[in-house]
Motif scaffolding. Structure first.
Motif, PDB file in Angstrom:
ATOM      1  N   LEU A  33     -12.408  25.597  82.417  1.00  0.00           N
ATOM      2  CA  LEU A  33     -12.517  26.101  83.795  1.00  0.00           C
ATOM      3  C   LEU A  33     -13.792  25.721  84.364  1.00  0.00           C
ATOM      4  CD1 LEU A  33     -11.215  29.710  83.459  1.00  0.00           C
ATOM      5  CD2 LEU A  33     -10.139  27.777  84.140  1.00  0.00           C
ATOM      6  N   SER A  34     -14.730  25.457  83.821  1.00  0.00           N
ATOM      7  CA  SER A  34     -16.198  25.168  84.307  1.00  0.00           C
ATOM      8  C   SER A  34     -16.382  23.392  84.291  1.00  0.00           C
ATOM      9  CB  SER A  34     -17.273  25.806  83.298  1.00  0.00           C
ATOM     10  OG  SER A  34     -17.215  26.781  83.189  1.00  0.00           O
ATOM     11  N   GLY A  46     -15.342  29.204  78.183  1.00  0.00           N
ATOM     12  CA  GLY A  46     -16.460  30.224  77.763  1.00  0.00           C
ATOM     13  C   GLY A  46     -16.448  31.418  78.286  1.00  0.00           C
ATOM     14  N   ARG A  47     -15.638  31.436  79.444  1.00  0.00           N
ATOM     15  CA  ARG A  47     -15.380  32.775  80.227  1.00  0.00           C
ATOM     16  C   ARG A  47     -14.913  33.782  79.374  1.00  0.00           C
ATOM     17  NH1 ARG A  47     -13.852  30.410  86.239  1.00  0.00           N
ATOM     18  NH2 ARG A  47     -15.295  28.785  86.297  1.00  0.00           N
ATOM     19  N   ILE A  95      -7.530  30.091  75.665  1.00  0.00           N
ATOM     20  CA  ILE A  95      -8.622  30.088  74.365  1.00  0.00           C
ATOM     21  C   ILE A  95      -9.902  30.252  74.634  1.00  0.00           C
ATOM     22  CG2 ILE A  95      -9.004  28.821  72.183  1.00  0.00           C
ATOM     23  CD1 ILE A  95      -6.252  27.633  72.515  1.00  0.00           C
ATOM     24  N   ILE A  96     -10.650  30.976  74.049  1.00  0.00           N
ATOM     25  CA  ILE A  96     -12.129  31.391  74.419  1.00  0.00           C
ATOM     26  C   ILE A  96     -13.015  30.576  73.376  1.00  0.00           C
ATOM     27  CG2 ILE A  96     -14.093  33.141  74.649  1.00  0.00           C
ATOM     28  CD1 ILE A  96     -11.744  35.012  75.229  1.00  0.00           C
ATOM     29  N   LYS A  97     -13.924  29.952  74.034  1.00  0.00           N
ATOM     30  CA  LYS A  97     -15.144  29.017  73.329  1.00  0.00           C
ATOM     31  C   LYS A  97     -15.906  30.159  72.815  1.00  0.00           C
ATOM     32  CE  LYS A  97     -14.974  24.949  76.238  1.00  0.00           C
ATOM     33  NZ  LYS A  97     -15.885  24.120  77.148  1.00  0.00           N
ATOM     34  N   PRO A  98     -16.601  29.891  71.685  1.00  0.00           N
ATOM     35  CA  PRO A  98     -16.151  28.972  70.613  1.00  0.00           C
ATOM     36  C   PRO A  98     -14.987  29.043  69.732  1.00  0.00           C
ATOM     37  CG  PRO A  98     -18.017  30.084  69.814  1.00  0.00           C
ATOM     38  CD  PRO A  98     -17.615  30.718  71.291  1.00  0.00           C
TER      39      PRO A  98
END
Length: 234
Positions: free
Chosen positions: A56-57, A83-84, A102-105
């Protein structure tokens, strides 16, 4: 076209692109990576990816806007990697048409597993029909198109198509939220419920239903939904 599914990776972090590419190729996928949205969109003129991983970023566009456009126009599985971690970011992404978030990490093995699950759910078997007729409408799941009796065509997203196929495969039967969760996957709880509400609302709009009194997709409050049309698969 190769039998190996093509996964495109759009992320401005080279390390993440490399890690994902290596792990996916080890798992039997083809990959193409992009650090900028403009490069990715230019490549789509000649590419037909099976899955799009989208951060997204991005430095040159709003990732959510891109996800929405991909979901509506491309017909590929769209998975956000970001990462959001706020619930609202996840809800918004799913509402705009993403199939997963899916969220980082993250563990690359989880990404591979989620892609495989989505591909299994989206790809018809040799005996599965791709066209359904109901109540004056024709739904073409290989082209992601709804066509009414006058020939007007309306596109639907991959995520909307998953819900529509679920209804058309079980007409005149109650489909509970729990069953939808089992069949479609994704996050449980409020984010899943809100994403389903949005997809069903959009399907009703595309089917030209009266939002106050829909005739095809009926809400059974506290229980789920029933699709009331007669369906013929081809």
């Amino acid at each position: 076209m190769s039998d190996m599914p093509l996964v495109t990776i759009l992320d401005d972090e080279p390390e993440i692109r490399e890690i994902l590419s290596d792990r996916l190729e080890d798992a039997g996928f083809r990959t193409m990576s992009f650090g900028r949205a403009r490069e990715f969109e230019a490549a789509l003129k000649t590419l037909t990816p099976d899955v799009c991983l989208v951060d997204l970023s991005l430095p040159d566009t709003d990732g959510l806007t891109l996800v929405h456009r991909l979901a509506l126009e491309l017909g590929a599985i769209v998975i956000i990697i970001s990462g959001r971690s706020q619930v609202q970011d996840k809800v918004t992404g799913l509402e705009l048409g993403a199939d997963d978030y899916i969220i980082k990490p993250f563990d690359p093995s989880e990404v591979v597993a989620r892609i495989r699950v989505r591909l299994r759910k989206s790809r018809p078997t040799e005996t599965t029909s791709t066209t359904a007729r109901f109540s004056g409408w024709t739904a073409s799941f290989d082209r992601y198109i709804l066509e009414d009796g006058t020939g007007e065509q309306i596109t639907f997203s991959h995520a909307e198509g998953e819900v529509l196929r679920l209804f058309l495969e079980s007409p005149k039967r109650l489909i509970s939220r729990a069953h939808m969760q089992d069949m479609l996957g994704g996050g449980a709880g409020d984010s899943f419920d809100r994403a389903m509400d949005v997809r069903i609302s959009r399907l009703r709009t595309k089917l030209k239903e009266d939002p106050k009194n829909p005739q095809l997709i009926k809400t059974i409050y506290g229980a789920g939904y029933i699709f009331l049309g007669d369906v013929e698969w081809q």
